[in-house]
Design a protein around this motif. Structure first.
Motif, PDB file in Angstrom:
ATOM      1  N   SER A  53      49.221 -20.329 -56.376  1.00 47.30           N
ATOM      2  CA  SER A  53      49.593 -21.674 -56.809  1.00 47.30           C
ATOM      3  C   SER A  53      49.322 -22.690 -55.705  1.00 47.30           C
ATOM      4  O   SER A  53      49.242 -22.348 -54.526  1.00 47.30           O
ATOM      5  CB  SER A  53      51.067 -21.708 -57.224  1.00 47.30           C
ATOM      6  N   ARG A  54      49.206 -23.955 -56.125  1.00 46.67           N
ATOM      7  CA  ARG A  54      48.895 -25.027 -55.192  1.00 46.67           C
ATOM      8  C   ARG A  54      49.859 -26.186 -55.423  1.00 46.67           C
ATOM      9  O   ARG A  54      50.947 -25.975 -55.977  1.00 46.67           O
ATOM     10  CB  ARG A  54      47.427 -25.456 -55.360  1.00 46.67           C
ATOM     11  N   SER A  55      49.485 -27.375 -55.014  1.00 46.19           N
ATOM     12  CA  SER A  55      50.357 -28.540 -55.163  1.00 46.19           C
ATOM     13  C   SER A  55      49.746 -29.534 -56.131  1.00 46.19           C
ATOM     14  O   SER A  55      48.546 -29.838 -56.051  1.00 46.19           O
ATOM     15  CB  SER A  55      50.606 -29.206 -53.813  1.00 46.19           C
ATOM     16  N   ALA A  56      50.591 -30.029 -57.039  1.00 40.69           N
ATOM     17  CA  ALA A  56      50.156 -31.089 -57.947  1.00 40.69           C
ATOM     18  C   ALA A  56      50.411 -32.471 -57.353  1.00 40.69           C
ATOM     19  O   ALA A  56      50.019 -33.483 -57.937  1.00 40.69           O
ATOM     20  CB  ALA A  56      50.877 -30.954 -59.291  1.00 40.69           C
ATOM     21  N   THR A  57      51.068 -32.512 -56.193  1.00 44.08           N
ATOM     22  CA  THR A  57      51.315 -33.759 -55.493  1.00 44.08           C
ATOM     23  C   THR A  57      50.645 -33.706 -54.129  1.00 44.08           C
ATOM     24  O   THR A  57      50.351 -32.630 -53.616  1.00 44.08           O
ATOM     25  CB  THR A  57      52.850 -33.965 -55.325  1.00 44.08           C
ATOM     26  N   PRO A  58      50.415 -34.871 -53.505  1.00 42.37           N
ATOM     27  CA  PRO A  58      49.716 -34.866 -52.211  1.00 42.37           C
ATOM     28  C   PRO A  58      50.444 -34.081 -51.129  1.00 42.37           C
ATOM     29  O   PRO A  58      49.818 -33.602 -50.188  1.00 42.37           O
ATOM     30  CB  PRO A  58      49.618 -36.356 -51.841  1.00 42.37           C
ATOM     31  N   ARG A  59      51.769 -33.943 -51.282  1.00 42.49           N
ATOM     32  CA  ARG A  59      52.558 -33.267 -50.246  1.00 42.49           C
ATOM     33  C   ARG A  59      53.565 -32.317 -50.920  1.00 42.49           C
ATOM     34  O   ARG A  59      54.163 -32.653 -51.939  1.00 42.49           O
ATOM     35  CB  ARG A  59      53.282 -34.283 -49.362  1.00 42.49           C
ATOM     36  N   LEU A  60      53.743 -31.164 -50.306  1.00 39.88           N
ATOM     37  CA  LEU A  60      54.657 -30.149 -50.824  1.00 39.88           C
ATOM     38  C   LEU A  60      55.509 -29.669 -49.653  1.00 39.88           C
ATOM     39  O   LEU A  60      55.002 -29.474 -48.552  1.00 39.88           O
ATOM     40  CB  LEU A  60      53.855 -28.973 -51.385  1.00 39.88           C
ATOM     41  N   THR A  61      56.819 -29.521 -49.886  1.00 35.96           N
ATOM     42  CA  THR A  61      57.696 -29.028 -48.848  1.00 35.96           C
ATOM     43  C   THR A  61      58.295 -27.697 -49.280  1.00 35.96           C
ATOM     44  O   THR A  61      58.895 -27.594 -50.357  1.00 35.96           O
ATOM     45  CB  THR A  61      58.847 -30.025 -48.562  1.00 35.96           C
ATOM     46  N   LEU A  62      58.140 -26.689 -48.439  1.00 34.54           N
ATOM     47  CA  LEU A  62      58.600 -25.332 -48.743  1.00 34.54           C
ATOM     48  C   LEU A  62      59.711 -24.907 -47.799  1.00 34.54           C
ATOM     49  O   LEU A  62      59.781 -25.376 -46.647  1.00 34.54           O
ATOM     50  CB  LEU A  62      57.437 -24.340 -48.632  1.00 34.54           C
ATOM     51  N   VAL A  87      60.728 -24.162 -53.372  1.00 32.64           N
ATOM     52  CA  VAL A  87      60.135 -25.487 -53.226  1.00 32.64           C
ATOM     53  C   VAL A  87      61.258 -26.498 -53.003  1.00 32.64           C
ATOM     54  O   VAL A  87      62.173 -26.619 -53.824  1.00 32.64           O
ATOM     55  CB  VAL A  87      59.315 -25.870 -54.466  1.00 32.64           C
ATOM     56  N   LEU A  88      61.200 -27.231 -51.904  1.00 35.55           N
ATOM     57  CA  LEU A  88      62.224 -28.220 -51.580  1.00 35.55           C
ATOM     58  C   LEU A  88      61.856 -29.616 -52.057  1.00 35.55           C
ATOM     59  O   LEU A  88      62.717 -30.359 -52.535  1.00 35.55           O
ATOM     60  CB  LEU A  88      62.470 -28.239 -50.065  1.00 35.55           C
ATOM     61  N   GLU A  89      60.583 -29.977 -51.930  1.00 37.30           N
ATOM     62  CA  GLU A  89      60.112 -31.295 -52.377  1.00 37.30           C
ATOM     63  C   GLU A  89      58.684 -31.154 -52.873  1.00 37.30           C
ATOM     64  O   GLU A  89      57.934 -30.280 -52.425  1.00 37.30           O
ATOM     65  CB  GLU A  89      60.179 -32.321 -51.239  1.00 37.30           C
ATOM     66  N   GLY A  90      58.294 -32.057 -53.768  1.00 32.89           N
ATOM     67  CA  GLY A  90      56.954 -32.020 -54.329  1.00 32.89           C
ATOM     68  C   GLY A  90      56.915 -31.213 -55.621  1.00 32.89           C
ATOM     69  O   GLY A  90      57.912 -30.634 -56.058  1.00 32.89           O
ATOM     70  N   THR A  91      55.741 -31.179 -56.235  1.00 36.93           N
ATOM     71  CA  THR A  91      55.552 -30.494 -57.514  1.00 36.93           C
ATOM     72  C   THR A  91      54.467 -29.448 -57.369  1.00 36.93           C
ATOM     73  O   THR A  91      53.339 -29.756 -56.961  1.00 36.93           O
ATOM     74  CB  THR A  91      55.156 -31.495 -58.613  1.00 36.93           C
ATOM     75  N   ALA A  92      54.804 -28.225 -57.709  1.00 42.16           N
ATOM     76  CA  ALA A  92      53.839 -27.127 -57.614  1.00 42.16           C
ATOM     77  C   ALA A  92      52.882 -27.141 -58.795  1.00 42.16           C
ATOM     78  O   ALA A  92      53.252 -27.501 -59.917  1.00 42.16           O
ATOM     79  CB  ALA A  92      54.563 -25.791 -57.543  1.00 42.16           C
ATOM     80  N   ASP A  93      51.663 -26.746 -58.522  1.00 45.54           N
ATOM     81  CA  ASP A  93      50.661 -26.486 -59.561  1.00 45.54           C
ATOM     82  C   ASP A  93      50.667 -24.974 -59.787  1.00 45.54           C
ATOM     83  O   ASP A  93      50.007 -24.224 -59.084  1.00 45.54           O
ATOM     84  CB  ASP A  93      49.294 -26.975 -59.087  1.00 45.54           C
TER      85      ASP A  93
END
Length: 331
Positions: free
Chosen positions: A320-329, A292-298
């Motif tokens: 798993s999903r994202s706890a933030t609106p945007r996730l960078t992988l 994960v580069l940016e954002g918070t994983a759920d």
């Protein structure tokens, strides 16, 4: 000395050849794998597993249970299960000397941590990741004593009994259910202290019982578990493709995608990066672990520790999903 494989080692796929097979117990076949050119293999630590890419394309994860000192072979053991999704049956069918199998790894989400003493609980084929831990403790001078409760349907079904009996420095209790009934983990945990580490690997029913005992008797972080079966339907940790829609950026691919509430992150990612590895689809094996580069994983997997979840460096994209609106992988 750190023997953990580098990230490149864990991601690399190697063609290995079966050089030896043996039935370790009723329905349990061990395969010894080696490089076809006898090149050394990446070192590993107790608790590590590899992904085996079968001829059909199925990918299955198996714990390494051979010698840590042998840098030229890996040993895995596979239980033939009639209710499996086909992986174990294929291994037993194609697992013959000379068969080539592609292998990825090793990786380790079940490491042996330092402790004053150890309690181990194994159910059936769950003995495989624990065996190298017991071997490490038995053959390292000054290591703490350990005890093992090993349950199985019958003695005939319990693999590696002779190897366990030969280990010094610990106590092994075999618990065949056809003679003794179901094992009672609370007996093994009764004498634990605040400095005891407890390791358990086995079917989900055993893990639930051990977790319940640990909540009453052990401090947080003392219990370390690994499962080889699917989570139960009442398990709310793994919820798959539910929850809110979010956006995912695949940095190396240069694309941004929408992940709807009704689809898993893995499914969406594979439309653009079809070669991304995965196996169990249930957050148990670690094959799909992604940086994960940016954002918070759920986090909804069954592998990462609480500390690893808080660090947020990687996630299992199958569940798993994202706890933030945007996730960078890093894909």
């Amino acid at each position: 000395m750190n023997n953990e494989p580098s990230p490149n080692d864990a991601a690399q796929v190697r063609p290995l050849v079966v050089v030896h097979t043996q039935y370790e117990a009723e329905g349990v076949l061990s395969l010894t794998l080696a490089d076809p050119h006898r090149a050394p293999l990446p070192a590993w630590e107790p608790g590590a597993h590899v992904d085996v890419i079968l001829p059909s394309g199925l990918i299955r994860s198996y714990s390494l249970c051979g010698s840590l000192q042998d840098r030229h072979t890996y040993r895995i053991a596979v239980l033939l299960t009639p209710d499996s999704r086909g992986g174990s049956a294929e291994v037993h069918r194609v697992g013959t000397v000379g068969q080539q199998l592609d292998v990825r790894g090793p990786r380790n989400h079940f490491p042996l941590v330092p402790a004053a003493d150890y309690r181990f609980i194994a159910g059936g084929i769950g003995i495989t990741p624990l065996l190298p831990m017991l071997r490490r403790l038995s053959h390292t001078p000054g290591s703490p004593r350990w005890s093992l409760l090993y349950g199985g349907r019958s003695l005939r079904s319990m693999a590696f009994r002779d190897e366990l009996a030969a280990l010094p420095g610990g106590e092994v209790t075999l618990w065949p259910q056809d003679i003794n009934g179901l094992p009672d983990p609370s007996r093994l945990l009764a004498a634990t202290t605040a400095t005891t580490a407890v390791y358990c690997c086995g079917p989900e029913g055993l893990l639930q019982e051990v977790r319940a005992c640990a909540m009453r008797r052990l401090p947080p972080g003392a219990l370390h578990t690994e499962t080889f079966g699917a989570p139960t339907k009442t398990d709310t940790t793994v919820t798959g493709a539910s929850s809110e829609e979010f956006e995912v950026e695949l940095r190396r691919s240069g694309v941004t995608l929408r992940v709807p509430a009704g689809r898993s992150l893995l499914d969406v990612v594979r439309e653009v990066v079809p070669e991304v590895p995965y196996s169990c689809g249930e957050g148990m094996c670690g094959t799909c672990e992604t940086k994960v580069l940016e954002g918070t994983a759920d986090h909804r997997d069954l592998l990462l520790s609480e500390a690893e979840r808080q660090a947020g460096n990687t996630m299992m994209i199958c569940v798993s999903r994202s706890a933030t609106p945007r996730l960078t992988l890093d894909l």
